[in-house]
Design an enzyme around this catalytic site. Structure first.
Site, PDB file in Angstrom:
ATOM      1  N   GLU A 134       0.815  -1.216   0.000  1.00 15.30           N
ATOM      2  CA  GLU A 134       0.000   0.000   0.000  1.00 15.30           C
ATOM      3  C   GLU A 134       0.848   1.265   0.000  1.00 15.30           C
ATOM      4  OE1 GLU A 134      -3.845  -1.749   2.447  1.00 15.30           O
ATOM      5  OE2 GLU A 134      -2.149  -0.957   3.586  1.00 15.30           O
ATOM      6  N   HIS A 182     -10.032   3.780   8.643  1.00 11.70           N
ATOM      7  CA  HIS A 182     -11.334   4.333   9.011  1.00 11.70           C
ATOM      8  C   HIS A 182     -11.481   4.627  10.497  1.00 11.70           C
ATOM      9  CE1 HIS A 182     -12.460   0.438  10.767  1.00 11.70           C
ATOM     10  NE2 HIS A 182     -11.831  -0.104   9.736  1.00 11.70           N
ATOM     11  N   THR A 217      -9.768  -0.151  -0.046  1.00 15.07           N
ATOM     12  CA  THR A 217     -10.274  -1.280   0.729  1.00 15.07           C
ATOM     13  C   THR A 217     -11.421  -0.856   1.656  1.00 15.07           C
ATOM     14  OG1 THR A 217      -9.617  -3.114   2.151  1.00 15.07           O
ATOM     15  CG2 THR A 217      -8.591  -0.979   2.576  1.00 15.07           C
ATOM     16  N   GLU A 267     -11.936  -3.449  -2.660  1.00 14.58           N
ATOM     17  CA  GLU A 267     -11.833  -4.794  -2.111  1.00 14.58           C
ATOM     18  C   GLU A 267     -12.332  -4.767  -0.670  1.00 14.58           C
ATOM     19  OE1 GLU A 267      -7.341  -5.426  -0.533  1.00 14.58           O
ATOM     20  OE2 GLU A 267      -7.534  -5.289  -2.701  1.00 14.58           O
ATOM     21  N   ASN A 268     -12.748  -5.932  -0.178  1.00 14.51           N
ATOM     22  CA  ASN A 268     -13.169  -6.008   1.215  1.00 14.51           C
ATOM     23  C   ASN A 268     -11.952  -6.190   2.108  1.00 14.51           C
ATOM     24  OD1 ASN A 268     -13.260  -8.586  -0.280  1.00 14.51           O
ATOM     25  ND2 ASN A 268     -13.663  -9.516   1.705  1.00 14.51           N
TER      26      ASN A 268
END
Length: 389
Positions: free
Chosen positions: A95, A213, A255, A293-294
């Site tokens: 990432e 998050h 994500t 993506e999850n």
């Protein structure tokens, strides 16, 4: 929409830096990311030495380019056909971020704020030069030392607290601008090489951005700041990333698409849905494709419905005809092939394929999927057994 399924084995696969690189780090430990307590991180080389010939006379970016060129030459017969997209690694876990929340050895645990990674001599040299250029040489001797520890919360620290926090001062603005710009500059360098090397090969280039998050509902967004995303209540940190990717025609891969705000710890002010919406708006403004993506293994319809909603990009300010260009489903393991999970997954894939224009109910789609589930049952049982070994 393209849908990819990523395999997941029971044993975590660690792909470390090459031995010859770790040997160079042993000679010069400052090649590794370093926090304020001197802890080194060996997931990725420090951005401070990107353009310095520290690897046997070559720069890290030159080495990355050599690897991509070798990949292209060895797999050229598959490019554009079997291999249609190449996700270019930009940092830890592939990432574009700093290794600010390392889980190894229990250093960081969710939902800690993480820690800045700019205390090696190369990063500090860059910071010193930036401070002198800004006419504030006193700002260049070190990074923030009042930003708490990996597992603190924002209000535990002088730097990240909402009232009078250092993040919202002229010094904080200077430091966070420099810190995030180093990450953007790294992305520019790697993508410049990647797009040149794979030009005409018929593959998309994508970059993965982390879905941080937790503490998103605070003013400072501390975990995003330590990771290098200068995103606060008063500043959009994802638009500059999207604009950088757009300049190179790359896909923005994000994500936590399956998450809902209320499923996450509310005391940590987690807001994955709001974060995904912000990224959708940023990529729309920059006109860069968004893939998703999850983050967690989910096999229930509730998560599937959230993925469908998020992938449709139905957010205020986004073009009506826009949707995610691709979605990667994590993870392929025995649980996915449980009869009930497989039935739901087949219906989910069918719904994803139909796109945002479809308005059919789940029950109708699942009835159509039943025949496919029945036909594939022997193969699914075989796959489940194989993944258990």
């Amino acid at each position: 929409m393209e849908i990819f399924i990523s395999p997941h084995t029971v044993v975590q696969i660690l792909i470390p830096l090459p031995k010859w690189v770790t040997e160079e780090i042993e000679k010069d430990p400052d090649l590794a990311y370093t926090d304020q307590w001197g802890r080194r991180n060996y997931e990725y080389l420090s951005l401070g030495c990107d353009t310095l010939p520290v690897l046997k006379g070559r720069t890290p970016v030159q080495c990355y380019a050599d690897f991509m060129r070798a990949f292209r030459d060895n797999f050229k017969h598959l490019l554009g056909d079997t291999i249609v997209e190449i996700q270019v690694g930009m940092g830890p876990a592939g990432e574009l971020r700093y290794p600010s929340y390392p889980e190894a050895n229990g250093t960081w645990k969710f939902p800690g704020i993480g820690a800045f990674q700019c205390f090696d001599k190369y990063m500090l040299s860059s910071l010193k030069a930036a401070a002198e250029a800004a006419g504030k040489p006193e700002w260049g001797s070190t990074g923030p030392t009042d930003a708490g520890h990996y597992n603190n919360w924002p209000e535990d620290t002088p730097f990240f607290k909402k009232e009078g926090g250092g993040w919202n001062t002229p010094y904080g603005e200077f430091f966070l601008t420099w810190y995030s710009q180093m990450l953007l500059d790294h992305g520019e360098r790697i993508l410049s090489s990647a797009t040149s090397i794979f030009d005409g090969a018929g593959v998309k280039i994508s970059v993965k951005v982390a879905g941080i998050h937790w503490h998103y509902g605070t003013r400072s967004h501390a975990p995003e700041l330590t990771a290098g995303y200068y995103n606060t209540r008063y500043r959009d940190g994802y638009l500059p990333i999207a604009q950088m990717l757009a300049r190179h025609g790359a896909v923005f891969n994000f994500t936590c698409i399956e998450m809902r705000d209320h499923e996450q710890p509310q005391d940590a002010l987690c807001a994955p849905e709001k974060l995904v919406k912000q990224v959708a708006l940023a990529t729309g403004a920059a006109q860069v494709p968004l893939a998703g993506e999850n983050a967690l293994p989910r096999y229930d319809e509730y998560a599937h419905e959230q993925i469908l909603q998020a992938s449709s990009l139905n957010v205020d300010g986004s073009p009506v005809d826009r949707e995610m260009c691709a979605f990667t489903y994590l993870r392929m393991n025995p649980s996915l092939f449980h009869p009930d999970n497989w039935r739901r997954f087949v219906a989910f894939v069918k719904k994803m394929k139909e796109g945002k224009g479809a308005r059919r109910c789940w029950e109708e789609v699942e009835r159509e999927a039943e025949q496919f589930v029945h036909v594939t049952q022997p193969f699914i049982q075989e796959a489940a057994v194989a993944l258990m070994h």
